[in-house]
Design an enzyme around this catalytic site. Structure first.
Site, PDB file in Angstrom:
ATOM      1  NE  ARG A 348      -0.421  -0.163   4.867  1.00  0.00           N
ATOM      2  CZ  ARG A 348      -0.865  -0.199   6.026  1.00  0.00           C
ATOM      3  NH1 ARG A 348      -2.360  -0.515   6.168  1.00  0.00           N
ATOM      4  NH2 ARG A 348      -0.150  -0.547   7.382  1.00  0.00           N
ATOM      5  CB  SER A 803      -9.433  42.860  -1.351  1.00  0.00           C
ATOM      6  OG  SER A 803      -8.693  42.127  -0.658  1.00  0.00           O
ATOM      7  CB  CYS A 871      -7.111  40.748   2.311  1.00  0.00           C
ATOM      8  SG  CYS A 871      -8.460  41.857   2.767  1.00  0.00           S
ATOM      9  CE1 TYR A 891      -5.144  39.840  -3.097  1.00  0.00           C
ATOM     10  CE2 TYR A 891      -5.740  40.727  -5.281  1.00  0.00           C
ATOM     11  CZ  TYR A 891      -5.621  40.790  -3.863  1.00  0.00           C
ATOM     12  OH  TYR A 891      -6.183  41.889  -3.457  1.00  0.00           O
TER      13      TYR A 891
END
Lengths: 924, 924
Positions: A348, A803, A871, A891
């Site tokens: 495995r 953002s 963010c 991003y």
């Protein structure tokens, strides 16, 4: 109707594949991982003892029918036994030439909590005698027989282990034996009889002498164990579906304990700790598999087998190399050598450490065994995270655990290991760290913004309250400080300056070790190792491959001047040092610089407070003019550190009362003075209290902050924008390539931007003209209010970038106050399955995500090259990063320490959702 | 290029219609209301003095070009004058047979603040002489001439009124005259000369003797007045677009002051105060129109004209009847009789009181003049609101008006009538109201949050500044206090504690009467009446018609058992008395019964607090068992009152700390005791303080409340559901038709319902079994969390109904804490136009509305007969009710007093969005 095929011989793998439409994953689901591996090895002419697999479908049918074998299954099992008898030339239950088999469970995913192995099925009084009559070692026979009775009794018949262990221990004590090896054939025979009595006593019936009944009961026991409590709990925790079922593998017994030409071992095809490309494992001569694992005898290193059994070892090396090449993965194998004949019992994918995972992936790609993309997929983002945090030495941890030095357990809020002396307030913690150069662990019931200086000075943070997104946890992750929160066993006595857990008191300045990766607190000091990214060349190689994938495999339109189609990784950094670190970790932009942190610094806070209390615009402007040089120099440092990269600076966001003294404390002072009749300074205090009182908000999270504050008092952001553009201009003149992006927080309607943005853009233009320099810049907004998502088309007509502030967006979309929720109902919600995960850690795709998807689509309908990022803290979470890729973000931005993790997660997302096969969010 | 047509003669209405594509509204926009009316009357062969209209487009072109007539306009005006000369057989500026004209502004909407009329244009020294030579009364001529110079000087040349008034007053004083009627021809001639000198002194040039220059300057003055400050302010306040422009009407002068065969008057075709179907108005023999309005002479009632000038009156009646039939509306007309010849000078839709609006609409429908649907549309929801608030006695108002007791006029910010003594600060206002039991009118330049205590104590509020959404207006409407804001004529002197308007000083404690419905302030006390709905038979008739429209004109699918397709009106009622009142007002269900209000009652609160502080489930259950009988009896009353109607009962919503003593007060007590060294009872207080402190939340609005609380402590809602179903069962046994609907608040994910709802449904089933009775019931949820909207499809799979809690939904969608926002930035936001309206009063369609629309569509996709309503405060707001109709709500629920308003608003929405022409929300 022809009966369904419930049983597959190991050499019937083609039939299984056919039944599964050629899909190997489906074969693994049907036969289980172990069964599929044995069948696959059989096909590859690897020596596997003959046997067969009863399918997972049979298990499900059995359970659905109220624990009844499905029609035809048992008959197929009997027929398969006949085939095995034929292949082995032995006969099940025949004393003359008996066949023995093992019975093992095997689900699609390796899963603890299910039935273990039962070995030696087929042994009974008659076959034991027959074997002895054939000349086999009597001691071996009775040792094997008693093992069967014990395993069968415990595992199949559910008799407690102690019922067998105690009489054996008594017997050995009577005889004065210490080791099992001292037991003779007669001893094992006596124990076999004792164990049979144990069965009779506990179950009221005899241990079955019928090999077929043994087989049937063992098969049923495996099936039933699928719904055992431990297995169900494990599946719940691991997120494995409950309808997969387990297969049953019946394998001809081979014996490694038939003397010095026999043996057994387990091995990895590469070193699972370091990843080095050499065979790694252990074996024992004259032993059964369980002896290797149990650690009763000292095992030999696998390479010594070359000396002990050179031919078998050569064959073994050939087979394992073939297996690794076949599976294109490091293998974890079990083997037995019976009288010089090698048998493979399992293969495995081998488990490995994070370090090994990276090295193996990179090596295999370099060897041409796998592609670079596969290599990237072989390493999990969590692996990368592990490699970047200091870690405790595993041996010391093991010792500490066995030595009772585990002090408490809490929520593993920020990974890494920290060792230090405990202090119970931020001031002392900072003082001890800075002035006395101590390693400090800061311990608090919970933390507040006031405590940040102590937290930053500390090596580790420990709180008794709060959840994974409490203030302590958020700050700790942001700054990469190992942190455990919500260690509820600990009672902190701030007055006595000590803590107590499980009756152990730890006083101020005593040492503890905090493992933010596991959530465990240890007493005393445990040695740590601190890896550096720049020294981890394999990881650097892997991350560079990840970046290449991200750069090309995008599903989003490129904003103007955007170099890549894929998800970039930016960072949340407020200070130049953070920015430099993040850049070294591979960040290519700053997605969030929080300007208000700068306001809290010691020399600035009084100016900020005077500015807030100003009664006229002139007074306010005067104070702001004092702040301007500070802010400008902050930004100069950032632009320099991020030369050539975009830097998003968020204008002031929090409500102003956060900068003011604590209201309750002041209130207490005022009342105390009043009661005591003290008047000196009372009036000033009362006035300040009234002012702060007037600033009080019932729900500050939804109050006068963000762009609302900027519209209320535009002077502050006007100063900030001037500082940003003066800093950018100064650096640009020095040759630094600056790309400032000004972010307006908390927008709920485009009219807010209509009001404030032109004012700020005029300042930007004025500064560039004053300084005689021009550079690219953007004005955009944080999208963190549901209404901004719902009206994104209008907002994008003014904002040049979005953002996602997913912390606030999650708060508003759920209506959860984060601070309150995490210490209240959120824990219960996750426990009860009302929420699959804490939505402040992993983005809620159905709710918050749907709003984000809407915002991206609508925003780009107004501005096709809209730059979109995230963010919030979700920017460092792999699952959330995948979602950001799906909806077409440009991003993700996360804390510096998470940047490498995010780079890998971004590449995973890109590979998983390759264009062409691009996934589209289901439109609800 | 052919010049644009800027000027339309009154008989060119077909050309105007053609230019406007046959759209009469566009004609009104082009010619202004007055011009369109004159043209329309001309077409109908009503005697209108010849004249023409310079279009609103000309005005806009003039203003856009920097105050220059557009090319060709003046030439067209001159040509039109030629036509008028031809029609009248007179010549402009020709002393032999002079033509005089008036110049009047006329925008699409009647609008104060723009240029008034200038009469007698064309008079100069020569034409005056010419007229005298023709034998006209010299006194009349010079009176007319001085009026021209005065009006022209003041209105066109912007010379202050006093510059004319003072010399006239001096002259009269010199002569010993008291009345203008004492002035002789020579006196007026002397005054004309004096006025001409005034012009010369103020402007440096002579009053123009050139009739065409008079005409040109008057035209320009009208154009410019469109952008005058008062006009702009008015448009801002009234929400009229700034780009409509005003037209200029030049009308041949007819003179009502040519002796006893002449006269002038104004009239309404029905009584504008009561709506009675009889001519209502005033006239004066031998007078000009302005004399009627100015109130210098006592006017005659219009019906006396039958005696004075029977022929003219007969013609007048015929014309006005024809006008009313033509416009199918009550008309407000101006007429002049010049030497027995009747001229109509204006017709327009007559303004009327709310009472008259209802009566006229119902009468006209009964007369067959309009349809019932039109009748319903003729009455505004605000009219209905007015009729349900205390009002001034119309007769006293009329007397006050004619008696010169109208003190000032402002913006009607919050309807209703209030009589009281004025006070100029909040503290005094409160003191006088509370301690001296005075009826107080609080007067301020503007109000701030600090003033709210005074505002709440006052019977009425009056401010000299601010608009309809200023702080004063918002607070007043919120609390139903009559309020006038922006009464700009009033100058408040806070130091002298008095106010002054139009030279009348009102000192502190003097009486005024404030009509928040009309915006008028009266001196002294005016009697009020409190109308009863059941006595207002016309209104009842109209509302019954509204209900018929609603019942049939729906655009939504009918939930199972739903009697109508249209929007129903339900009510928010917590007590049986409220429920009965609402039912009397026409509510057909309870959309929101807030159960927690019941917890606050004096005898219950201690039990509730003990329940909250309980440390074990048993203790808690004990206290809840005490509460159960109270709640049951509350609900029994409600079910009885709403026999046959659905009753939605919301389970407990607020966070538990709301039921606990005030933390700050307790904190103060504890500190005081500590400082004083008092120990008795201190420990208990400290303990309570700690408990309450632990319950403290940073943002309680988003905290542990609603369904979260129910999952945290299920015992409370389990008790509530038991109480609901026991009450329903008890009433059902008595023969009451009960339809309980249990509403779970604050749902954010369907999993919350999955957790709690089955538990509660089991209790419901158990109670029905215990009581041996069954009835229909529903379990559903409040939709007030954005995530509930976004995941409505899933939520609707469990919830049987949705009720939009738009208060919270608005809070979360905007991220506005209502308590904080309304006293902080919201006022500024509305003032600055960042928000069009306060979104807590009028639903934000673009943001909150889009989420609601999504929720309805997605919810019905899972459950086609989902019952959808609204129970936030928007449920009583006409604009929001229209939106609820558009998105397909089944009902709106509002406070009992708003029910009649909502019934009418619902009918308006149904008519406006008739199926077939059904509007669909634009998909953004």
């Amino acid at each position: 109707m022809v009966d369904k095929k419930w049983v597959y011989l190991f050499d019937e793998v083609e039939a299984a594949e056919k039944a599964c439409g050629g899909d190997w994953e489906a074969v693994r689901a049907l036969l289980g991982g172990k069964g599929a591996g044995l069948a696959d090895m059989t096909r590859a002419n690897v020596p596997v003892p003959p046997g067969f697999t009863v399918t997972t479908e049979a298990c499900n049918a059995y359970l659905e029918a109220g624990e009844k074998f499905p029609p035809g299954m048992w008959e197929q099992e009997l027929a398969a036994m006949k085939q095995v008898e034929k292949k082995t030339g032995k006969a099940f239950g025949n004393p003359q030439n008996p066949l023995f088999v093992s019975c093992r469970s095997g689900a699609k995913f390796s899963m603890p909590g299910m039935m273990d192995t039962v070995l030696n099925i087929g042994l009974n009084d008659e076959t034991a005698q027959g074997m002895i009559a054939k000349g086999l070692d009597e001691r071996f026979i009775y040792d094997s027989y008693r093992r069967l009775v014990e395993m069968f009794g415990s595992v199949v018949l559910d008799i407690p282990d102690e019922a067998f262990e105690e009489p054996l221990a008594q017997y050995k004590a009577q005889k004065g034996y210490k080791l099992d090896t001292e037991m003779t054939a007669q001893d094992w025979k006596a124990i076999t009889d004792t164990f049979k009595k144990v069965v009779k006593e506990h179950k009221g019936f005899e241990f079955s002498q019928d090999p077929y009944e043994q087989l049937r009961l063992a098969t049923e026991a495996v099936f039933k164990s699928w719904n055992g409590k431990r297995a169900v709990d494990y599946r719940n925790a691991a997120g494995i579906a409950h309808d997969l079922g387990t297969a049953v593998n019946i394998v001809t017994m081979v014996f490694g304990n038939l003397g010095y030409t026999s043996g057994t071992g387990v091995a990895f095809t590469r070193d699972p700790a370091t990843g080095e490309n050499k065979m790694y494992g252990d074996y024992l001569i004259n032993a059964q598999g369980e002896d290797v694992v149990a650690g009763i005898r000292n095992t030999e290193k696998i390479e010594h087998l070359a000396k002990d059994m050179p031919e078998a070892y050569r064959e073994f090396l050939g087979i394992t190399e073939k297996l690794e090449r076949h599976y294109r993965e490091m293998q974890d194998v079990e083997f037995t050598i019976e009288e010089n004949k090698l048998w493979m019992l399992q293969t495995r994918t081998g488990k490995r450490t994070a370090k090994a995972a990276v090295k193996i992936a990179v090596d295999m790609a370099n060897e041409g065994l796998i592609t670079r993309e596969e290599a990237v997929l072989r390493v999990s983002p969590e692996n990368v995270d592990t490699l970047l945090h200091p870690q405790f030495d595993p041996k010391e941890i093991a010792q500490a655990r066995s030595g009772g030095r585990v002090y408490a357990k809490g929520v593993n809020a920020s990974p890494g290991a920290a060792v230090g002396q405990v202090y119970f307030d931020a001031d002392t913690a900072e003082k001890m760290a800075k002035e006395h150069h101590q390693s400090v662990i800061m311990v608090r019931p919970f933390t507040k913004p006031d405590d940040v200086h102590g937290m930053l000075a500390a090596k580790g943070i420990l709180t008794s309250e709060g959840g994974a997104t409490s203030h302590a946890a958020v700050v700790a992750r942001q700054f990469g400080v190992p942190c455990i929160v919500g260690a509820v066993e600990i009672r902190i006595d701030l007055e006595k300056r000590q803590m107590e857990a499980n009756d152990v008191v730890v006083k101020e300045s005593e040492w503890v070790s905090v493992d933010g990766t596991t959530g465990e607190v240890y007493l005393g000091q445990i040695a740590t190792t601190a890896p550096k990214l720049e020294e981890q060349t394999d990881l650097l190689t892997l991350l560079s491959w990840a970046d290449e994938i991200c750069a090309t495999d995008g599903i989003r339109p490129a904003p103007a001047g955007w170099p890549t189609r894929g998800l970039q990784v930016w960072t949340n950094a407020d200070y130049p040092a953070d920015a430099r670190r993040a850049r070294a970790y591979g960040a290519v932009g700053i997605g969030l610089c929080r300007t208000e942190h700068m306001f809290f610094e010691t020399e600035r806070l009084p100016i900020v407070q005077r500015m807030i209390l100003a009664e006229t615009s002139e007074e306010r402007t005067k104070e702001l003019n004092e702040l301007l040089p500070y802010q400008r120099s902050d930004f100069e440092g950032l632009f320099e550190a991020m030369d050539g990269c975009p830097v998003i600076i968020r204008l002031i966001d929090p409500p102003l009362h956060e900068f003011m003294p604590d209201k309750d404390k002041l209130f207490e002072e005022v009342i105390t003075m009043r009661v005591k009749g003290e008047t000196k300074g009372l009036e000033a205090k009362e006035e300040l209290l009234a002012t702060i009182g007037a600033m009080h908000e019932s729900n500050p999270m939804m109050g006068l902050r963000g762009v609302r504050l900027s519209i209320y008092i535009p002077e502050i952001v006007e100063m900030q924008v001037r500082a940003i553009f003066e800093a950018a201009a100064n650096q640009a003149k020095k040759g630094v390539v600056v790309k400032p992006e000004v972010m307006i927080p908390l927008t709920g309607t485009v009219k807010e931007l209509d009001w404030i943005q032109p004012r700020l853009e005029r300042i930007a233009a004025a500064v560039m003209q004053e300084k005689g320099v021009t550079f690219e810049y953007k004005f955009g907004t944080m999208v963190e209010i549901p209404r901004a998502c719902v009206t994104a088309r209008e907002v994008a007509e003014v904002a040049e970038f979005f953002s996602f502030g997913t912390n606030d967006l999650t708060q508003m979309t759920f209506g959860y106050s984060r601070d309150d929720a995490e210490r209240n109902f959120l824990v219960k919600y996750v426990e009860e399955g009302i929420l699959p995960k804490n939505p402040f850690q992993t983005l809620d795709r159905e709710g918050v995500g749907r709003l984000m998807d809407m915002a991206v689509k609508d925003g780009r309908s107004a501005r096709p090259d809209l730059e979109v990022g995230i963010c919030g803290e979700h920017g460092g979470d792999p699952d959330s990063i995948e979602f950001c890729h799906i909806i077409g973000n440009n991003y993700v931005s996360c804390s510096p320490f998470r940047v490498p993790v995010a780079r890998l997660a971004a590449a995973h997302a890109a590979l998983k959702h390759r264009p062409g096969g691009a996934e589209i969010i289901e439109d609800k």
